[in-house]
Design a protein around this motif. Structure first.
Motif, PDB file in Angstrom:
ATOM      1  N   UNK A  12       8.425  13.152  11.249  1.00  0.00           N
ATOM      2  CA  UNK A  12       9.332  12.937  10.115  1.00  0.00           C
ATOM      3  C   UNK A  12       9.745  11.471  10.011  1.00  0.00           C
ATOM      4  N   UNK A  13       9.948  10.824  11.130  1.00  0.00           N
ATOM      5  CA  UNK A  13      10.295   9.400  11.140  1.00  0.00           C
ATOM      6  C   UNK A  13       9.144   8.564  10.581  1.00  0.00           C
ATOM      7  N   UNK A  14       7.936   8.880  10.986  1.00  0.00           N
ATOM      8  CA  UNK A  14       6.760   8.164  10.482  1.00  0.00           C
ATOM      9  C   UNK A  14       6.614   8.379   8.976  1.00  0.00           C
ATOM     10  N   UNK A  15       6.763   9.610   8.539  1.00  0.00           N
ATOM     11  CA  UNK A  15       6.647   9.919   7.110  1.00  0.00           C
ATOM     12  C   UNK A  15       7.696   9.153   6.315  1.00  0.00           C
ATOM     13  N   UNK A  16       8.927   9.199   6.801  1.00  0.00           N
ATOM     14  CA  UNK A  16      10.020   8.521   6.094  1.00  0.00           C
ATOM     15  C   UNK A  16       9.765   7.014   5.982  1.00  0.00           C
ATOM     16  N   UNK A  17       9.333   6.384   7.059  1.00  0.00           N
ATOM     17  CA  UNK A  17       9.116   4.932   7.028  1.00  0.00           C
ATOM     18  C   UNK A  17       7.985   4.558   6.077  1.00  0.00           C
ATOM     19  N   UNK A  18       6.925   5.352   6.056  1.00  0.00           N
ATOM     20  CA  UNK A  18       5.823   5.052   5.144  1.00  0.00           C
ATOM     21  C   UNK A  18       6.208   5.300   3.687  1.00  0.00           C
ATOM     22  N   UNK A  19       7.009   6.308   3.440  1.00  0.00           N
ATOM     23  CA  UNK A  19       7.454   6.568   2.078  1.00  0.00           C
ATOM     24  C   UNK A  19       8.407   5.468   1.598  1.00  0.00           C
ATOM     25  N   UNK A  20       9.242   4.955   2.491  1.00  0.00           N
ATOM     26  CA  UNK A  20      10.127   3.850   2.128  1.00  0.00           C
ATOM     27  C   UNK A  20       9.314   2.611   1.758  1.00  0.00           C
ATOM     28  N   UNK A  21       8.255   2.349   2.509  1.00  0.00           N
ATOM     29  CA  UNK A  21       7.381   1.222   2.171  1.00  0.00           C
ATOM     30  C   UNK A  21       6.777   1.396   0.790  1.00  0.00           C
ATOM     31  N   UNK A  22       6.327   2.604   0.499  1.00  0.00           N
ATOM     32  CA  UNK A  22       5.741   2.871  -0.818  1.00  0.00           C
ATOM     33  C   UNK A  22       6.758   2.664  -1.930  1.00  0.00           C
ATOM     34  N   UNK A  23       7.981   3.085  -1.721  1.00  0.00           N
ATOM     35  CA  UNK A  23       9.024   2.914  -2.737  1.00  0.00           C
ATOM     36  C   UNK A  23       9.381   1.455  -2.971  1.00  0.00           C
ATOM     37  N   UNK A  24       9.258   0.633  -1.959  1.00  0.00           N
ATOM     38  CA  UNK A  24       9.608  -0.781  -2.085  1.00  0.00           C
ATOM     39  C   UNK A  24       8.515  -1.601  -2.764  1.00  0.00           C
ATOM     40  N   UNK A  25       7.363  -1.002  -2.970  1.00  0.00           N
ATOM     41  CA  UNK A  25       6.244  -1.710  -3.605  1.00  0.00           C
ATOM     42  C   UNK A  25       5.699  -0.897  -4.788  1.00  0.00           C
ATOM     43  N   UNK A  26       6.539  -0.644  -5.796  1.00  0.00           N
ATOM     44  CA  UNK A  26       6.107   0.223  -6.899  1.00  0.00           C
ATOM     45  C   UNK A  26       4.962  -0.355  -7.733  1.00  0.00           C
ATOM     46  N   UNK A  27       4.759  -1.655  -7.653  1.00  0.00           N
ATOM     47  CA  UNK A  27       3.688  -2.271  -8.433  1.00  0.00           C
ATOM     48  C   UNK A  27       2.300  -2.069  -7.808  1.00  0.00           C
ATOM     49  N   UNK A  28       2.261  -1.621  -6.572  1.00  0.00           N
ATOM     50  CA  UNK A  28       0.979  -1.388  -5.901  1.00  0.00           C
ATOM     51  C   UNK A  28       0.310  -0.126  -6.437  1.00  0.00           C
ATOM     52  N   UNK A  29      -1.000  -0.159  -6.407  1.00  0.00           N
ATOM     53  CA  UNK A  29      -1.761   1.012  -6.835  1.00  0.00           C
ATOM     54  C   UNK A  29      -1.941   1.976  -5.660  1.00  0.00           C
ATOM     55  N   UNK A  30      -2.365   3.178  -5.984  1.00  0.00           N
ATOM     56  CA  UNK A  30      -2.640   4.167  -4.939  1.00  0.00           C
ATOM     57  C   UNK A  30      -3.719   3.635  -4.000  1.00  0.00           C
ATOM     58  N   UNK A  31      -4.705   2.961  -4.568  1.00  0.00           N
ATOM     59  CA  UNK A  31      -5.786   2.413  -3.746  1.00  0.00           C
ATOM     60  C   UNK A  31      -5.240   1.393  -2.744  1.00  0.00           C
ATOM     61  N   UNK A  32      -4.301   0.576  -3.186  1.00  0.00           N
ATOM     62  CA  UNK A  32      -3.705  -0.427  -2.294  1.00  0.00           C
ATOM     63  C   UNK A  32      -2.855   0.210  -1.193  1.00  0.00           C
ATOM     64  N   UNK A  33      -2.337   1.370  -1.457  1.00  0.00           N
ATOM     65  CA  UNK A  33      -1.449   2.037  -0.503  1.00  0.00           C
ATOM     66  C   UNK A  33      -2.096   3.243   0.180  1.00  0.00           C
ATOM     67  N   UNK A  34      -3.416   3.311   0.130  1.00  0.00           N
ATOM     68  CA  UNK A  34      -4.146   4.451   0.692  1.00  0.00           C
ATOM     69  C   UNK A  34      -3.840   4.666   2.177  1.00  0.00           C
ATOM     70  N   UNK A  35      -3.659   3.597   2.928  1.00  0.00           N
ATOM     71  CA  UNK A  35      -3.365   3.733   4.359  1.00  0.00           C
ATOM     72  C   UNK A  35      -2.031   4.458   4.574  1.00  0.00           C
ATOM     73  N   UNK A  36      -1.009   4.062   3.818  1.00  0.00           N
ATOM     74  CA  UNK A  36       0.294   4.718   3.949  1.00  0.00           C
ATOM     75  C   UNK A  36       0.208   6.186   3.530  1.00  0.00           C
TER      76      UNK A  36
END
Length: 64
Positions: A12-36
């Motif tokens: 849950x901690x890992x999921x939360x941290x990766x989701x927070x990263x995704x929220x902080x970079x809304x301009x990124x595409x899914x392809x750019x954030x595929x690792x997260x």
């Protein structure tokens, strides 16, 4: 039960941290954030497996 709690908190901690990263970079595409995204999917799969194991073990402990 404490072990089960830890086993669930970790993914849950890992999921939360990766989701927070995704929220902080809304301009990124899914392809750019595929690792997260793949990390979140992997951790949810891990958590589902742990839950299933714990439920199975608890069921047999209760009804044995």
């Amino acid at each position: 039960m404490a072990d089960a709690s830890h086993e669930l908190r970790s993914p849950l901690t890992v999921i939360r941290s990766h989701m927070q990263l995704l929220l902080h970079l809304p301009e990124h595409t899914i392809k750019e954030e595929a690792l997260h995204i793949s990390t979140v999917l992997k951790e949810t799969k891990r958590m589902k497996k742990k839950l299933k194991q714990n439920l199975h073990n608890n069921y047999f402990t209760i009804f044995s």
